[in-house]
Structure formats: C-alpha cells, structure tokens
Design an enzyme around this catalytic site. Structure first.
Site, PDB file in Angstrom:
ATOM      1  N   HIS A 291      34.687  43.858  41.889  1.00 15.97           N
ATOM      2  CA  HIS A 291      35.876  43.062  41.532  1.00 15.97           C
ATOM      3  C   HIS A 291      36.054  42.899  40.027  1.00 15.97           C
ATOM      4  CE1 HIS A 291      32.883  39.883  41.060  1.00 15.97           C
ATOM      5  NE2 HIS A 291      33.781  39.225  40.349  1.00 15.97           N
TER       6      HIS A 291
HETATM    7  C1  UD1 Z   1      36.777  35.163  39.162  1.00  8.55           C
HETATM    8  C2  UD1 Z   1      35.920  35.023  37.908  1.00  8.55           C
HETATM    9  C3  UD1 Z   1      34.728  35.939  38.002  1.00  8.55           C
HETATM   10  C4  UD1 Z   1      33.963  35.722  39.291  1.00  8.55           C
HETATM   11  C5  UD1 Z   1      34.918  35.854  40.473  1.00  8.55           C
HETATM   12  C6  UD1 Z   1      34.217  35.571  41.782  1.00  8.55           C
HETATM   13  C7  UD1 Z   1      37.158  34.460  35.854  1.00  8.55           C
HETATM   14  C8  UD1 Z   1      37.638  34.986  34.555  1.00  8.55           C
HETATM   15  N1  UD1 Z   1      36.664  35.368  36.713  1.00  8.55           N
HETATM   16  O1  UD1 Z   1      37.274  36.495  39.179  1.00  8.55           O
HETATM   17  O2  UD1 Z   1      33.858  35.691  36.915  1.00  8.55           O
HETATM   18  O3  UD1 Z   1      32.937  36.677  39.374  1.00  8.55           O
HETATM   19  O4  UD1 Z   1      35.991  34.915  40.306  1.00  8.55           O
HETATM   20  O5  UD1 Z   1      35.041  35.905  42.881  1.00  8.55           O
HETATM   21  O6  UD1 Z   1      37.221  33.279  36.078  1.00  8.55           O
HETATM   22  N2  UD1 Z   1      43.178  36.025  44.342  1.00  8.55           N
HETATM   23  C9  UD1 Z   1      43.622  35.813  45.617  1.00  8.55           C
HETATM   24  N3  UD1 Z   1      43.123  34.730  46.291  1.00  8.55           N
HETATM   25  C10 UD1 Z   1      42.229  33.862  45.751  1.00  8.55           C
HETATM   26  C11 UD1 Z   1      41.802  34.094  44.437  1.00  8.55           C
HETATM   27  C12 UD1 Z   1      42.282  35.180  43.748  1.00  8.55           C
HETATM   28  O7  UD1 Z   1      44.415  36.563  46.157  1.00  8.55           O
HETATM   29  O8  UD1 Z   1      41.813  32.921  46.427  1.00  8.55           O
HETATM   30  C13 UD1 Z   1      43.678  37.201  43.619  1.00  8.55           C
HETATM   31  C14 UD1 Z   1      44.882  36.926  42.753  1.00  8.55           C
HETATM   32  O9  UD1 Z   1      45.708  38.037  42.788  1.00  8.55           O
HETATM   33  C15 UD1 Z   1      44.279  36.802  41.373  1.00  8.55           C
HETATM   34  C16 UD1 Z   1      43.107  37.758  41.450  1.00  8.55           C
HETATM   35  O10 UD1 Z   1      42.648  37.692  42.783  1.00  8.55           O
HETATM   36  O11 UD1 Z   1      45.182  37.133  40.367  1.00  8.55           O
HETATM   37  C17 UD1 Z   1      41.998  37.407  40.516  1.00  8.55           C
HETATM   38  O12 UD1 Z   1      41.571  36.065  40.729  1.00  8.55           O
HETATM   39  P1  UD1 Z   1      40.880  35.251  39.496  1.00  8.55           P
HETATM   40  O13 UD1 Z   1      40.385  33.951  39.963  1.00  8.55           O
HETATM   41  O14 UD1 Z   1      41.787  35.250  38.309  1.00  8.55           O
HETATM   42  O15 UD1 Z   1      39.684  36.174  39.091  1.00  8.55           O
HETATM   43  P2  UD1 Z   1      38.569  36.856  40.000  1.00  8.55           P
HETATM   44  O16 UD1 Z   1      38.770  38.315  39.888  1.00  8.55           O
HETATM   45  O17 UD1 Z   1      38.519  36.246  41.362  1.00  8.55           O
END
Ligand code: UD1
Length: 391
Positions: free
Chosen positions: A226
C-alpha cells in the site's frame, strides 16, 4: 463514501471530566494506531488513575479498516469521532489539526498520547503543542532516513514536538539521541503491537482464515502492498503485478488489497491480470482474520511497517518490498529480509513448510502497554497544570 463530520458521543467526555482526575486524550485514526493503542488504554484502565478520552480522527473509516479492527481488539468505545476522511496530505492533516484543536479546547486534557507515524499522529501532536498541552508519543524514534516517505516526516516532527517518547527498540533511542532529544524523556518500553498480537493470537489461529479461501496452511505467500512509492505510479505498479503473476506460477498467493491499492489496480486492469493468474485478491482483512492469515502463511511479502514486526513475533519469514526499513531490529533479531525495490524479486519468494520459530525480541513480551501506563502515571498523574518539557 466520506464519513460524517464531528460526532460527539453523548455524555461520555463530560462524564469523565466531572470526575476531577488527571485527563489523557488518546488519538487513533488509522488501522495500525488501534492495534498499538489498545493495550495502553487497557493498562491505564486497570490503574484507574486517569480520565481517559479516546478520539478517533476518522482517517480510516471503512468498516474493514476501522470498526471491524476495533471490534476484534475489544477496543473501548470511542468518545469523539472527528470524521475527517481521506484527502491530500495537506488537506487531511489540516482538517485533523483544526477539528482536534476544538476537542482539546473542550476537553482541556493534561496530556495527549499519539501513536506511530500517520497523518493523524502529526496533526494531533501539532494541535496539542500549540495549546501547550503535554504530548506523549508511542513508537518514537523509528527512522527510515528516507525523507520521501510521508511517515518519516510525521515521525521526525512528532518526536520533535513530544514531551515524553516511548521506544520499542534500542536503535530508536539512539536515533532520538542523535537528534538531540534528551535521554531522560525517552522510555524504552517495548512494542505494544506485540501485546495485542499475544492477546489475540490464540483466537486468531482458531479462525484458520486460509481455509475459507481454499488454501493449505504454510502453502501460500501472503502479500500486502500500500506504500505510495509502490502503488501510486502506474508503470511501477504494472511491474509489481508482473512480479506477483510470476510468484503465482510457483505458489498460491493471498492478497488482501488496501483501498488505495485496489483503486490503482482497478484503473489499469491489474486486478484482472492478478485474478487470471490465480492470485486470491480479497478485501482488506480485519485484525483477527489478518493475524490468522499471517500465522498460517509460508512467507509474507509486504511494504507495511507493522507486518515486519508481527511476522517476526510469529516467526514467519517476511520479505519487505522496500529499499529500507525503519525497523532494523526485525532484520537483526527477527525474520525480516529486505527484498529491495526490483519487482522481479517478488517472483523469487517461496513459502516455507517448516513450522515457524517465533522470535524473542527484547521487551516484545506482551507487557509493553503496562510499562507505558506506568510511565504515564509517573509523569502525569495528579499534575493539574503540566508545562511541557520544552518549557
Ligand atoms: C495510512 C498511513 C500509512 C499506514 C496506513 C495503514 C499516512 C500518511 N499513511 O496510509 O502510514 O501504513 O495508513 O493502512 O498517514 N481509503 C479508503 N477507506 C479507508 C481509508 C482509506 O477507501 O478507510 C482510501 C482512500 O482512497 C484514501 C486512500 O485509501 O485516499 C489512502 O488512505 P490514507 O489514510 O490517506 O493513507 P493510507 O494509504 O491508508
């Protein structure tokens, strides 16, 4: 779907505030935070010294990424849900900062505990710092020395803002000292993520999650990816799909797909290529299901931080698909190997049918949460007006 805005769970923070004790706000936002924080909240509950207020920023909001993980961990009810949802780094961090500031003004805690290195961690530390509220940081001092990782920025800045810093390995303390942080503020407590693992391990093994997807124990390679550096560039992701297709020619592959990765794969046909190659592309697993999949795997390929640690504790070979790790103790004392950045390396991984040998990493003993709680009590209990260590 984005979650709703600020939701105050009726009554609870006020009830707690009326008790007149030292108050602590715990911040959780993304999946790994829940696993790290649960043992600390439970240990503090047993001491019954603090009023505890749990704030969930809503950075993760899908049921598989949040509610189901919280339920698996028997996490206490969240008192305040900020509902910030997804966004660019700037937008997400800013939204957490301003929403959390409102909570801090309402609750007026003596100390805020943040965990790990996600955007919610830094945003909440910054909000607390600006209000002169003491900050404790769980999982301090990890450094990949790779400034292109958003997590590295979050770690370094949060550590700079924190008053007391909890580390899980001696190297983390050395990193903090090298940055000029006084050792007297650093507590080497061990790894609370392993507390959660040990508490849930037996239940997780009983799930035998591999059976539901038609796999035999130790026969399969479990994959998670991821990191933006791996999944956000379509060309690179395409070569990673090639690597996974190559791997699937030699061994069954189970791939619980993070929402960020799924969206990118769906965009460019990668999901179809993986399915055609026989890769079991499944939804993100909740905590017990994922622990079960890890415990039954023959090998793990990942770019996650926490999985390097969990695999070591379980004794499963972990191939980290990154050029570096902020968790070198898993290389020296655990089962972790850096696979590097070349997607072709993924197809060379093979599952091992040997029974795992769990690694005994110092202080990863299931009692780290107790040590964190003791340190918090020693530093903050009965202090009505704490002035941060920075004066
Ligand atoms: C985040 C953390 C990362 C951690 C990971 C664990 C940051 C910068 N990154 O990354 O360090 O390893 O979480 O999972 O904080 N999304 C969904 N549903 C959700 C959450 C996210 O669909 O419940 C999708 C959205 O499109 C979002 C993307 O995933 O834009 C990324 O989510 P985000 O929380 O920004 O970063 P992660 O890649 O999850």
């Amino acid at each position: 779907m984005q979650p709703p805005n600020l939701v105050l769970v009726p009554g609870t923070p006020d009830d707690r505030l009326s008790s007149g004790r030292t108050s602590i706000v715990h911040v959780v936002g993304a999946r790994p935070n829940f696993v790290k924080m649960a043992p600390v909240i439970a240990a503090l509950d047993r001491r019954d010294v603090f009023r505890q207020v749990v704030v969930h920023t809503g950075q993760h909001y899908d049921s598989r990424m949040s509610d189901e993980v919280l339920a698996d961990l028997d996490f206490p009810a969240v008192d305040v849900f900020l509902g910030v949802g997804s966004g660019t780094h700037g937008a997400q961090t800013a939204k957490v900062l301003s929403e959390f500031e409102r909570v801090l003004i309402d609750v007026a805690p003596d100390v805020v505990l943040v965990a790990g290195d996600v955007n919610s961690t830094l945003a909440c530390a910054l909000a607390a710092s600006k209000l002169g509220i003491a900050i404790a940081h769980l999982e301090s001092g990890l450094r990949s020395f790779d400034w292109s990782m958003p997590e590295e920025i979050n770690r370094v800045l949060t550590d700079r803002l924190a008053d007391i810093l909890f580390t899980h390995s001696p190297e983390a303390g050395d990193n903090l000292e090298a940055e000029g942080i006084d050792r007297s503020r650093v507590y080497y407590v061990g790894n609370t993520m392993i507390d959660s693992l040990r508490r849930c391990e037996r239940r997780a093994r009983a799930v035998k999650a591999w059976e539901a997807i038609g796999m035999a124990e130790r026969s399969y390679v479990l994959v998670t990816l991821h990191r933006p550096s791996n999944v956000d560039d379509p060309g690179r992701l395409d070569r990673i799909v090639d690597g996974l297709v190559g791997l699937a020619a030699h061994a069954p592959v189970v791939f619980p797909i993070h929402p960020r990765t799924r969206a990118r794969l769906a965009d460019d046909g990668g999901l179809d290529r993986l399915s055609t190659a026989g890769v079991a592309c499944i939804e993100p697993a909740a905590y017990l299901e994922f622990l079960s999949l890890q415990s039954g795997a023959g090998a793990i390929v990942t770019d996650s931080g926490g999985i390097q640690e969990e695999a070591s504790a379980l004794g499963i070979s972990c191939y980290t698909f990154r050029p570096n790790t902020e968790r070198p103790v898993t290389l020296t004392h655990g089962t972790n190997l850096l696979l590097g950045e070349d997607p072709a390396e993924i197809s060379e991984v093979r599952p091992s049918s040997h029974p795992p040998t769990p690694c005994a990493i110092p202080l990863w003993d299931g009692r780290a949460g107790e040590r964190v709680a003791d340190a918090l009590v020693a530093n903050y209990a009965m202090v009505s007006q704490h002035v941060g260590a920075h004066g």
